[in-house]
Design a protein around this motif. Sequence first.
Motif, PDB file in Angstrom:
ATOM      1  N   UNK A 213       0.820  -1.224   0.000  1.00 40.48           N
ATOM      2  CA  UNK A 213       0.000   0.000   0.000  1.00 40.48           C
ATOM      3  C   UNK A 213       0.853   1.273   0.000  1.00 40.48           C
ATOM      4  N   UNK A 214       2.143   1.127   0.257  1.00 41.15           N
ATOM      5  CA  UNK A 214       3.092   2.249   0.267  1.00 41.15           C
ATOM      6  C   UNK A 214       2.827   3.236   1.416  1.00 41.15           C
ATOM      7  N   UNK A 215       2.739   2.678   2.624  1.00 48.73           N
ATOM      8  CA  UNK A 215       2.787   3.501   3.827  1.00 48.73           C
ATOM      9  C   UNK A 215       3.901   2.948   4.713  1.00 48.73           C
ATOM     10  N   UNK A 216       4.232   3.651   5.785  1.00 47.70           N
ATOM     11  CA  UNK A 216       5.317   3.231   6.674  1.00 47.70           C
ATOM     12  C   UNK A 216       4.725   2.561   7.907  1.00 47.70           C
ATOM     13  N   UNK A 217       5.302   1.417   8.302  1.00 47.19           N
ATOM     14  CA  UNK A 217       4.800   0.680   9.466  1.00 47.19           C
ATOM     15  C   UNK A 217       5.945   0.240  10.356  1.00 47.19           C
ATOM     16  N   UNK A 218       5.672   0.204  11.657  1.00 49.01           N
ATOM     17  CA  UNK A 218       6.631  -0.295  12.639  1.00 49.01           C
ATOM     18  C   UNK A 218       5.837  -0.900  13.789  1.00 49.01           C
ATOM     19  N   UNK A 219       6.536  -1.542  14.719  1.00 40.58           N
ATOM     20  CA  UNK A 219       5.834  -2.205  15.819  1.00 40.58           C
ATOM     21  C   UNK A 219       6.677  -2.250  17.075  1.00 40.58           C
ATOM     22  N   UNK A 220       6.012  -2.021  18.205  1.00 35.12           N
ATOM     23  CA  UNK A 220       6.622  -2.201  19.521  1.00 35.12           C
ATOM     24  C   UNK A 220       5.644  -3.007  20.357  1.00 35.12           C
ATOM     25  N   UNK A 221       6.126  -4.102  20.943  1.00 41.56           N
ATOM     26  CA  UNK A 221       5.256  -5.009  21.696  1.00 41.56           C
ATOM     27  C   UNK A 221       5.776  -5.229  23.110  1.00 41.56           C
ATOM     28  N   UNK A 222       4.851  -5.192  24.051  1.00 41.82           N
ATOM     29  CA  UNK A 222       5.166  -5.472  25.449  1.00 41.82           C
ATOM     30  C   UNK A 222       5.278  -6.980  25.645  1.00 41.82           C
ATOM     31  N   UNK A 223       6.323  -7.417  26.308  1.00 44.15           N
ATOM     32  CA  UNK A 223       6.520  -8.846  26.565  1.00 44.15           C
ATOM     33  C   UNK A 223       5.736  -9.223  27.820  1.00 44.15           C
ATOM     34  N   UNK A 224       4.724 -10.083  27.654  1.00 40.86           N
ATOM     35  CA  UNK A 224       3.850 -10.440  28.781  1.00 40.86           C
ATOM     36  C   UNK A 224       3.914 -11.932  29.119  1.00 40.86           C
ATOM     37  N   UNK A 225       4.713 -12.692  28.364  1.00 38.40           N
ATOM     38  CA  UNK A 225       4.893 -14.123  28.654  1.00 38.40           C
ATOM     39  C   UNK A 225       6.305 -14.525  28.271  1.00 38.40           C
ATOM     40  N   UNK A 226       6.859 -15.475  29.013  1.00 35.58           N
ATOM     41  CA  UNK A 226       8.196 -16.003  28.732  1.00 35.58           C
ATOM     42  C   UNK A 226       8.031 -17.482  28.402  1.00 35.58           C
ATOM     43  N   UNK A 227       8.011 -17.773  27.092  1.00 34.78           N
ATOM     44  CA  UNK A 227       7.668 -19.114  26.641  1.00 34.78           C
ATOM     45  C   UNK A 227       8.779 -20.134  26.843  1.00 34.78           C
ATOM     46  N   UNK A 228       9.949 -19.697  27.248  1.00 34.58           N
ATOM     47  CA  UNK A 228      10.995 -20.662  27.610  1.00 34.58           C
ATOM     48  C   UNK A 228      10.765 -21.218  29.003  1.00 34.58           C
ATOM     49  N   UNK A 229       9.826 -20.613  29.749  1.00 40.08           N
ATOM     50  CA  UNK A 229       9.536 -21.019  31.126  1.00 40.08           C
ATOM     51  C   UNK A 229       8.116 -21.550  31.257  1.00 40.08           C
ATOM     52  N   UNK A 230       7.143 -20.843  30.672  1.00 36.21           N
ATOM     53  CA  UNK A 230       5.742 -21.162  30.894  1.00 36.21           C
ATOM     54  C   UNK A 230       4.902 -20.657  29.728  1.00 36.21           C
ATOM     55  N   UNK A 231       3.700 -21.210  29.589  1.00 38.75           N
ATOM     56  CA  UNK A 231       2.760 -20.732  28.583  1.00 38.75           C
ATOM     57  C   UNK A 231       1.904 -19.580  29.100  1.00 38.75           C
ATOM     58  N   UNK A 232       2.012 -19.258  30.358  1.00 35.02           N
ATOM     59  CA  UNK A 232       1.098 -18.319  31.004  1.00 35.02           C
ATOM     60  C   UNK A 232       1.517 -16.865  30.836  1.00 35.02           C
ATOM     61  N   UNK A 233       0.509 -15.980  30.816  1.00 34.87           N
ATOM     62  CA  UNK A 233       0.747 -14.536  30.872  1.00 34.87           C
ATOM     63  C   UNK A 233       1.168 -14.176  32.295  1.00 34.87           C
ATOM     64  N   UNK A 234       2.202 -13.351  32.437  1.00 32.71           N
ATOM     65  CA  UNK A 234       2.685 -12.926  33.754  1.00 32.71           C
ATOM     66  C   UNK A 234       2.029 -11.577  34.068  1.00 32.71           C
ATOM     67  N   UNK A 235       0.885 -11.628  34.731  1.00 33.65           N
ATOM     68  CA  UNK A 235       0.078 -10.424  34.932  1.00 33.65           C
ATOM     69  C   UNK A 235       0.741  -9.353  35.791  1.00 33.65           C
ATOM     70  N   UNK A 236       1.530  -9.678  36.831  1.00 35.17           N
ATOM     71  CA  UNK A 236       2.136  -8.603  37.628  1.00 35.17           C
ATOM     72  C   UNK A 236       3.034  -7.662  36.829  1.00 35.17           C
ATOM     73  N   UNK A 237       3.629  -8.158  35.731  1.00 31.11           N
ATOM     74  CA  UNK A 237       4.526  -7.315  34.931  1.00 31.11           C
ATOM     75  C   UNK A 237       3.888  -6.830  33.637  1.00 31.11           C
ATOM     76  N   UNK A 238       2.661  -7.289  33.378  1.00 34.39           N
ATOM     77  CA  UNK A 238       1.999  -6.946  32.111  1.00 34.39           C
ATOM     78  C   UNK A 238       1.795  -5.441  31.965  1.00 34.39           C
ATOM     79  N   UNK A 239       1.218  -4.800  32.990  1.00 31.86           N
ATOM     80  CA  UNK A 239       0.900  -3.376  32.894  1.00 31.86           C
ATOM     81  C   UNK A 239       2.155  -2.523  32.732  1.00 31.86           C
ATOM     82  N   UNK A 240       3.232  -2.908  33.409  1.00 30.25           N
ATOM     83  CA  UNK A 240       4.497  -2.167  33.283  1.00 30.25           C
ATOM     84  C   UNK A 240       5.015  -2.254  31.851  1.00 30.25           C
ATOM     85  N   UNK A 241       4.987  -3.455  31.296  1.00 33.35           N
ATOM     86  CA  UNK A 241       5.479  -3.652  29.937  1.00 33.35           C
ATOM     87  C   UNK A 241       4.643  -2.869  28.931  1.00 33.35           C
ATOM     88  N   UNK A 242       3.324  -2.889  29.115  1.00 37.33           N
ATOM     89  CA  UNK A 242       2.445  -2.167  28.193  1.00 37.33           C
ATOM     90  C   UNK A 242       2.677  -0.671  28.289  1.00 37.33           C
TER      91      UNK A 242
END
Length: 263
Positions: A213-242
Amino acid sequence: MCSKRFYHIGFEQADLGAKPPTLALLSGDPERASLIAQTHLQNVKLLSDNRGLNSYLGYLANGCPILSATSGMGAPSLSIVVNELVQVGIRQIIRVGTCGSIQPHVAVGSIVISNAALCRQGAANDIAPLEYPAAADPFLTVALVKAARKLGCEHHLGIAASVDTFYEGQERMDSANPYLMRSLQGITAEYRHLNILNYEMECGTLFKMAGVYQFAAAAVCAVVAQRTVSENIIFPKKDIAIENAIATAISAAETLLSAKFEL
């Protein structure tokens, strides 16, 4: 000038005023789009909450107009919203999302800035062939990295894996589906060895759309899960990351738009 109200986003170009925004911050979650608008923008106007696709017009601290919009979950919804945003005049899009880390050094609470995506998404295949690169705009990406450094946010730059499903596509075993196809068994370890940083669900299609479409795009994502340890969302750190992801996107947008309006 476009003079129609779009069916999905629920507004038209005329709703954006005499000084319309050209940059949008795009969140999958409507509550995140609202959070960005209500806590980081000034003189906010709700453009539409049609279909839960909340869109807000607001102004940065430097007076530049900006859109905070909702893409919905996943690439099919995002593809509709982005198509209509481009038609109302948006020329730069920064995705502000969440993700799961697949690398030990990418910790929950940090942010990932994606310079490209491994795109395993059906929606993208309707836009460009499999071989078409899913690459972020380098100028927007550099602006995000500089913003993260200035703010002191723990951040990582690299490739994301963009997939269509949260459970099977990300090799989650703890789900309603007791059977994972053989083609997906071990995929996370494979991606880890390919130096992919994270799983998410929109970047690949967004980046391919930007190229076509010829527009510029980028992305920044908050890390809310560590899949090398668990499948679960780590809620205590979610809001900080976001909040770190949002602050990074806002700071980058201020820099990008200030430079534009100074020309």
